[in-house]
Design an enzyme around this catalytic site. Sequence first.
Site, short mmCIF file in Angstrom:
data_model
loop_
_atom_site.label_atom_id
_atom_site.label_comp_id
_atom_site.label_asym_id
_atom_site.label_seq_id
_atom_site.Cartn_x
_atom_site.Cartn_y
_atom_site.Cartn_z
N CYS A 43 0.53 -1.29 -0.06
CA CYS A 43 0.12 -0.02 -0.18
C CYS A 43 0.65 1.29 -0.23
O CYS A 43 1.63 1.42 1.24
CB CYS A 43 -0.61 0.11 1.23
SG CYS A 43 -1.49 -1.59 2.02
N GLU B 100 -8.20 9.00 1.56
CA GLU B 100 -7.71 8.76 0.15
C GLU B 100 -9.12 8.36 -0.76
O GLU B 100 -9.75 7.82 0.33
CB GLU B 100 -6.71 7.26 1.17
CG GLU B 100 -5.43 7.37 1.93
CD GLU B 100 -5.25 6.08 1.64
OE1 GLU B 100 -3.20 6.56 1.53
OE2 GLU B 100 -4.87 5.24 1.42
#
Length: 238
Positions: A100, A161
């Site tokens: 990630c 995000e």
Amino acid sequence: MKSLKQSFQFLHHFRLLSTVTQPLNPVQEAALNEKCILVDQNDKECGYASKRDCHKLVNGEIPLHRAFSVFLFNTKDELLLQQRSSTKITFPNHFTNSCCSHPLYDIIQERDTLNGAKAAACRRLSFELGIPREQCKPEDLQYITRIRYMSEGDGTWGEHEIDYIFVLHKDVTLDPNPEEVKTVLYVPKTKIYNFLNNLKYPITPWFNLIVQNELSQWWENLQSLEKVEDHQNIIHYN
């Protein structure tokens, strides 16, 4: 009696709240100068901000920025999990999906929305997990969807995000970077919930959301991922 999924949700709700702030590691602190791509609620680029500014809570707010998450499955259909290094500034020691991170504003090709997120994913798969570049090219990554979520993390560092989700389904060579990754392991579908429920460490909030809502469907369709692709919508998690 609570179902397995209910127990899992209950357990990890409290684990996510128990994150302890740690002193900043010099290597990780230096990375806070990287420039993330700011986006609006429709994922349209609207500027940049440092990684520090994109992850530090100010009056309970964090700028919305672009990210990606890779779910790497081997040819046995086992999912690679990683435990983040104890020196990570956000979510240290947390277990999460394979890789990630963020596309960067200063890398021109990474600002190209979907293709940019793929390029960034290949860069970080090499940097974090030591996967040779020839084993992970943008065309190897299967786009699945985008999710939007926010987490206040430990109250100092968090996330907000629009996260591009990719699946990489192949056997690769691993050589994890200890500055980024503490542990890696492959877990089969039949054991994933039991494994996560018995961890001594928390899991990251984005991975927690995906496990609860999407992961099982993706796993069931590894041989036909086009069935679960969604290029139109952004999944919103509150």
